[in-house]
Design a protein around this motif. Structure first.
Motif, PDB file in Angstrom:
ATOM      1  N   MET A   1       0.782  -1.306   0.030  1.00 42.95           N
ATOM      2  CA  MET A   1      -0.088   0.132   0.060  1.00 42.95           C
ATOM      3  C   MET A   1       0.751   1.247   0.009  1.00 42.95           C
ATOM      4  O   MET A   1       2.077   1.196   0.661  1.00 42.95           O
ATOM      5  N   SER A   2       0.413   2.282  -0.612  1.00 42.98           N
ATOM      6  CA  SER A   2       1.261   3.393  -0.813  1.00 42.98           C
ATOM      7  C   SER A   2       0.879   4.188   0.624  1.00 42.98           C
ATOM      8  O   SER A   2      -0.252   4.155   0.982  1.00 42.98           O
ATOM      9  N   ASP A   3       1.830   5.034   1.084  1.00 45.78           N
ATOM     10  CA  ASP A   3       1.559   5.778   2.258  1.00 45.78           C
ATOM     11  C   ASP A   3       1.851   7.335   1.910  1.00 45.78           C
ATOM     12  O   ASP A   3       2.222   7.884   2.469  1.00 45.78           O
ATOM     13  N   ARG A   4       1.261   7.727   0.575  1.00 45.76           N
ATOM     14  CA  ARG A   4       1.375   8.993   0.327  1.00 45.76           C
ATOM     15  C   ARG A   4       0.562   9.875   1.445  1.00 45.76           C
ATOM     16  O   ARG A   4      -0.498   9.278   1.876  1.00 45.76           O
ATOM     17  N   PRO A   5       1.157  11.080   1.549  1.00 45.35           N
ATOM     18  CA  PRO A   5       0.602  12.025   2.609  1.00 45.35           C
ATOM     19  C   PRO A   5      -0.928  12.230   1.926  1.00 45.35           C
ATOM     20  O   PRO A   5      -1.214  12.183   0.681  1.00 45.35           O
ATOM     21  N   PHE A   6      -1.676  12.781   2.766  1.00 45.71           N
ATOM     22  CA  PHE A   6      -3.071  13.143   2.345  1.00 45.71           C
ATOM     23  C   PHE A   6      -2.982  14.261   1.424  1.00 45.71           C
ATOM     24  O   PHE A   6      -2.239  14.899   1.423  1.00 45.71           O
ATOM     25  N   SER A   7      -3.963  14.212   0.525  1.00 48.52           N
ATOM     26  CA  SER A   7      -4.011  15.625  -0.212  1.00 48.52           C
ATOM     27  C   SER A   7      -4.446  16.949   0.147  1.00 48.52           C
ATOM     28  O   SER A   7      -4.854  16.866   1.364  1.00 48.52           O
ATOM     29  N   PHE A   8      -4.028  17.896  -0.797  1.00 50.11           N
ATOM     30  CA  PHE A   8      -4.265  19.056  -0.157  1.00 50.11           C
ATOM     31  C   PHE A   8      -5.733  19.361   0.403  1.00 50.11           C
ATOM     32  O   PHE A   8      -5.919  19.866   1.419  1.00 50.11           O
ATOM     33  N   GLU A   9      -6.720  18.754  -0.414  1.00 47.30           N
ATOM     34  CA  GLU A   9      -7.916  18.812  -0.044  1.00 47.30           C
ATOM     35  C   GLU A   9      -8.244  18.269   1.263  1.00 47.30           C
ATOM     36  O   GLU A   9      -9.074  19.087   1.884  1.00 47.30           O
ATOM     37  N   THR A  10      -7.755  17.244   1.476  1.00 51.06           N
ATOM     38  CA  THR A  10      -8.157  16.457   2.612  1.00 51.06           C
ATOM     39  C   THR A  10      -7.649  17.341   3.995  1.00 51.06           C
ATOM     40  O   THR A  10      -8.140  17.451   4.970  1.00 51.06           O
ATOM     41  N   ARG A  11      -6.472  17.772   3.560  1.00 48.84           N
ATOM     42  CA  ARG A  11      -5.670  18.564   4.888  1.00 48.84           C
ATOM     43  C   ARG A  11      -6.249  19.952   5.097  1.00 48.84           C
ATOM     44  O   ARG A  11      -6.112  20.508   6.160  1.00 48.84           O
ATOM     45  N   LEU A  12      -6.813  20.314   4.277  1.00 49.30           N
ATOM     46  CA  LEU A  12      -7.942  21.532   4.458  1.00 49.30           C
ATOM     47  C   LEU A  12      -8.781  21.187   5.882  1.00 49.30           C
ATOM     48  O   LEU A  12      -9.082  22.251   6.499  1.00 49.30           O
ATOM     49  N   LEU A  13      -9.277  20.088   5.874  1.00 45.17           N
ATOM     50  CA  LEU A  13     -10.253  19.752   7.065  1.00 45.17           C
ATOM     51  C   LEU A  13      -9.645  18.751   8.152  1.00 45.17           C
ATOM     52  O   LEU A  13      -9.921  18.942   9.241  1.00 45.17           O
ATOM     53  N   HIS A  14      -8.619  17.903   7.635  1.00 44.46           N
ATOM     54  CA  HIS A  14      -8.024  17.019   8.520  1.00 44.46           C
ATOM     55  C   HIS A  14      -6.441  17.453   8.791  1.00 44.46           C
ATOM     56  O   HIS A  14      -5.729  17.072   8.101  1.00 44.46           O
ATOM     57  N   ASN A  15      -6.244  18.420   9.684  1.00 46.09           N
ATOM     58  CA  ASN A  15      -5.050  19.040   9.943  1.00 46.09           C
ATOM     59  C   ASN A  15      -4.991  19.315  11.757  1.00 46.09           C
ATOM     60  O   ASN A  15      -5.995  18.505  12.278  1.00 46.09           O
ATOM     61  N   ASN A  16      -3.912  19.697  12.096  1.00 45.07           N
ATOM     62  CA  ASN A  16      -3.869  19.610  13.611  1.00 45.07           C
ATOM     63  C   ASN A  16      -4.920  20.482  14.199  1.00 45.07           C
ATOM     64  O   ASN A  16      -5.023  20.566  15.410  1.00 45.07           O
ATOM     65  N   GLN A  17      -5.711  21.237  13.450  1.00 48.72           N
ATOM     66  CA  GLN A  17      -7.112  22.082  14.251  1.00 48.72           C
ATOM     67  C   GLN A  17      -8.125  21.480  13.710  1.00 48.72           C
ATOM     68  O   GLN A  17      -9.285  22.063  14.098  1.00 48.72           O
ATOM     69  N   LYS A  18      -8.347  20.127  13.674  1.00 49.04           N
ATOM     70  CA  LYS A  18      -9.478  19.222  13.316  1.00 49.04           C
ATOM     71  C   LYS A  18     -10.468  19.127  14.473  1.00 49.04           C
ATOM     72  O   LYS A  18     -11.614  19.389  14.101  1.00 49.04           O
ATOM     73  N   PHE A  19     -10.097  19.221  15.423  1.00 49.45           N
ATOM     74  CA  PHE A  19     -10.726  19.250  16.915  1.00 49.45           C
ATOM     75  C   PHE A  19      -9.920  19.844  18.167  1.00 49.45           C
ATOM     76  O   PHE A  19      -8.713  19.708  17.984  1.00 49.45           O
ATOM     77  N   ASP A  20     -10.754  20.377  18.961  1.00 48.60           N
ATOM     78  CA  ASP A  20     -10.286  21.028  20.112  1.00 48.60           C
ATOM     79  C   ASP A  20      -9.745  19.976  21.021  1.00 48.60           C
ATOM     80  O   ASP A  20     -10.516  19.110  21.451  1.00 48.60           O
ATOM     81  N   PRO A  21      -8.487  19.746  21.272  1.00 52.03           N
ATOM     82  CA  PRO A  21      -8.091  18.479  22.276  1.00 52.03           C
ATOM     83  C   PRO A  21      -8.689  18.602  23.492  1.00 52.03           C
ATOM     84  O   PRO A  21      -8.622  17.821  24.043  1.00 52.03           O
ATOM     85  N   VAL A  22      -9.273  19.768  23.955  1.00 52.25           N
ATOM     86  CA  VAL A  22      -9.804  19.756  25.564  1.00 52.25           C
ATOM     87  C   VAL A  22     -11.230  19.270  25.411  1.00 52.25           C
ATOM     88  O   VAL A  22     -11.680  18.582  26.268  1.00 52.25           O
ATOM     89  N   THR A  23     -11.944  19.898  24.439  1.00 50.21           N
ATOM     90  CA  THR A  23     -13.539  19.209  24.230  1.00 50.21           C
ATOM     91  C   THR A  23     -13.734  18.328  23.311  1.00 50.21           C
ATOM     92  O   THR A  23     -14.753  17.815  23.262  1.00 50.21           O
ATOM     93  N   GLY A  24     -13.026  18.396  22.341  1.00 53.66           N
ATOM     94  CA  GLY A  24     -13.537  17.470  21.340  1.00 53.66           C
ATOM     95  C   GLY A  24     -14.232  18.481  20.197  1.00 53.66           C
ATOM     96  O   GLY A  24     -14.718  17.754  19.122  1.00 53.66           O
ATOM     97  N   GLY A  25     -14.468  19.513  20.503  1.00 52.38           N
ATOM     98  CA  GLY A  25     -15.278  20.533  19.506  1.00 52.38           C
ATOM     99  C   GLY A  25     -14.806  20.637  18.394  1.00 52.38           C
ATOM    100  O   GLY A  25     -13.492  20.673  18.239  1.00 52.38           O
ATOM    101  N   VAL A  26     -15.645  20.415  17.084  1.00 55.85           N
ATOM    102  CA  VAL A  26     -15.000  20.372  15.751  1.00 55.85           C
ATOM    103  C   VAL A  26     -15.050  21.770  15.187  1.00 55.85           C
ATOM    104  O   VAL A  26     -15.742  21.787  14.114  1.00 55.85           O
ATOM    105  N   SER A  27     -14.531  22.584  15.937  1.00 52.18           N
ATOM    106  CA  SER A  27     -14.427  24.055  15.565  1.00 52.18           C
ATOM    107  C   SER A  27     -13.435  24.510  16.310  1.00 52.18           C
ATOM    108  O   SER A  27     -13.474  24.275  17.670  1.00 52.18           O
ATOM    109  N   VAL A  28     -12.332  25.447  15.893  1.00 52.23           N
ATOM    110  CA  VAL A  28     -11.441  26.205  16.726  1.00 52.23           C
ATOM    111  C   VAL A  28     -12.011  27.155  17.686  1.00 52.23           C
ATOM    112  O   VAL A  28     -12.825  27.793  17.392  1.00 52.23           O
ATOM    113  N   PRO A  29     -11.880  26.608  19.155  1.00 52.88           N
ATOM    114  CA  PRO A  29     -12.664  27.798  19.894  1.00 52.88           C
ATOM    115  C   PRO A  29     -11.995  29.060  19.756  1.00 52.88           C
ATOM    116  O   PRO A  29     -10.882  29.516  19.528  1.00 52.88           O
TER     117      PRO A  29
END
Ligand SMILES: *Cc1c(COP(=O)(O)O)cnc(C)c1O
Length: 394
Positions: A1-29
């Protein structure tokens, strides 16, 4: 299987800010605090005062840095605040070589503000490498590029200019507002500083004013951070949040807007009252190949020149769908008149000599059905042309 990094489009959503580590909120507080409680007199926490660092702004700064493949991002209260702060990297006696059809506000900053601080400039046709070489002086410290440029959509070779700049120990600044990192990543082509009016495509909804800067060199990042904190034109947290929300849909918005722009460029090219269409996605564009080499597309902005100023006035009067306004990069199509809007700060003789005529309109394609836009344009042209053809009804 290839382990290419996620594409730009995917990383627009799934990055370090995907959810708030304290509450799990899916939006940056939103962290509205201007100041932060410290627990000891000797050692302060990561955050102390929001001009210096704020967690909400930091999230946006991380996102744009990742999108542009840089090491550090900076958020400012407007595109001009980002650009002006970056220019503060210069000192008295330094010289800038700059695109001749640069954004009107940047033109004003360079010609009416920086000059008072002893920072010199030479405007040049950045599509012509020889012209750039001739503009270089021993004190040249910055090459300032906008590509595609505004409003003539001229394309500058970022790699070639960056190479030239390095040979002269100068920085390359690229205003990447028209392309966004979805279509073009100047840092990967050798640029030192990428600048954005995030008011445009990144936010995308004509509801926020914001600016961003990204660098890759860590020393340069420290210098720019020092200037951001010293000058203080930082972006407020509400607006940071709006820009982050806009960024989530950047790829789908820009992809559709770009398709619409291409359809309209084709349509306008075939219209007898249109004497020129400037769009780097047209094969007839002088830098069509260069655009394809350095970017993933031609973007969603085009400009076109009409037969006469009277026709332009009548066309604007009768076109219904686009808003007639300054700005670009929004969900709705925006039609603007550079001579009286974005480039009003430029003396008219200067403007005309740069090819920004009084018969030029700029269109930023939005998300409307392109067939509706074409129908609207066709009707406006018919209406505008009608009195002349019928022997002057007006
Ligand atoms: C709008 C714009 C700017 C200025 O940005 P603001 O957010 O209005 O301050 C700079 N460069 C380009 C290419 C722009 O379109």
């Amino acid at each position: 299987m290839s382990d290419r990094p996620f594409s730009f489009e995917t990383r627009l959503l799934h990055n370090n800010q995907k959810f708030d580590p304290v509450t799990g909120g899916v939006s940056v507080p939103l962290q509205h605090a201007s100041t932060f409680h410290q627990t000891s007199s000797g050692e302060f926490g990561k955050y102390d005062y929001s001009r210096s660092l704020n967690p909400t702004r930091e999230a946006l700064e991380e996102i744009i840095a990742e999108m542009e493949s840089g090491t550090r991002g900076f958020a400012f209260s407007s595109g001009m605040a980002a650009i002006s702060t970056a220019f503060l990297l210069l000192s008295q006696g330094d010289h800038v070589v700059i695109s001749e059809d640069v954004y009107g506000g940047t033109y004003r900053m360079v010609t009416e503000v920086l000059n008072r601080f002893g920072i010199e400039h030479t405007f040049t046709d950045m599509t012509d490498l020889n012209a750039i070489k001739q503009a270089i002086r021993p004190n040249t410290r910055v090459f300032y590029i906008e590509t595609p440029s505004n409003p003539l959509l001229k394309v500058t070779d970022i790699r070639a200019v960056s190479t030239l700049a390095k040979q002269h120990g100068a920085y390359t600044f690229v205003d990447n507002t028209f392309m966004t990192p979805y279509l073009q990543k100047p840092l990967l082509l050798g640029a030192d500083v990428v600048l954005h009016s995030a008011t445009k495509f990144l936010s995308g909804h004509s509801d926020t004013l914001a600016g961003l800067a990204v660098v890759k060199n860590k020393k340069l990042a420290e210098k720019l951070y020092f200037l951001q904190n010293s000058f203080g034109a930082v972006l407020g947290v509400q607006d940071c949040w709006l820009v982050m929300r806009g960024i989530k849909t950047l790829s789908v918005r820009l992809r559709q807007s770009q398709l619409n722009a291409a359809r309209l460029a084709d349509y306008l090219s075939g219209h007898p009252s249109v004497i020129a269409v400037h769009y780097p996605g047209l094969k007839s564009h002088p830098q069509y190949d260069l655009q394809n080499q350095q970017a993933e597309g031609a973007g969603a902005v085009l400009s076109f020149e009409l037969e006469s100023e009277q026709l332009l006035k009548d066309f604007i009067q009768h076109v219904k769908i686009p808003v007639f306004a300054v700005s670009l990069g929004a969900v709705e199509s925006i039609l603007s008149y550079p001579a009286k809007m974005s480039h009003a700060a430029m003396p008219s003789a200067e403007r005309e000599s740069r090819g920004i005529s009084s018969c030029l309109l700029r269109l930023s394609a939005g998300l409307e059905d392109p067939e509706d836009l074409i129908q609207d344009f066709a009707a406006a042209f018919d209406y505008a042309l009608l009195p002349v053809q019928q022997g002057g009804l007006k």
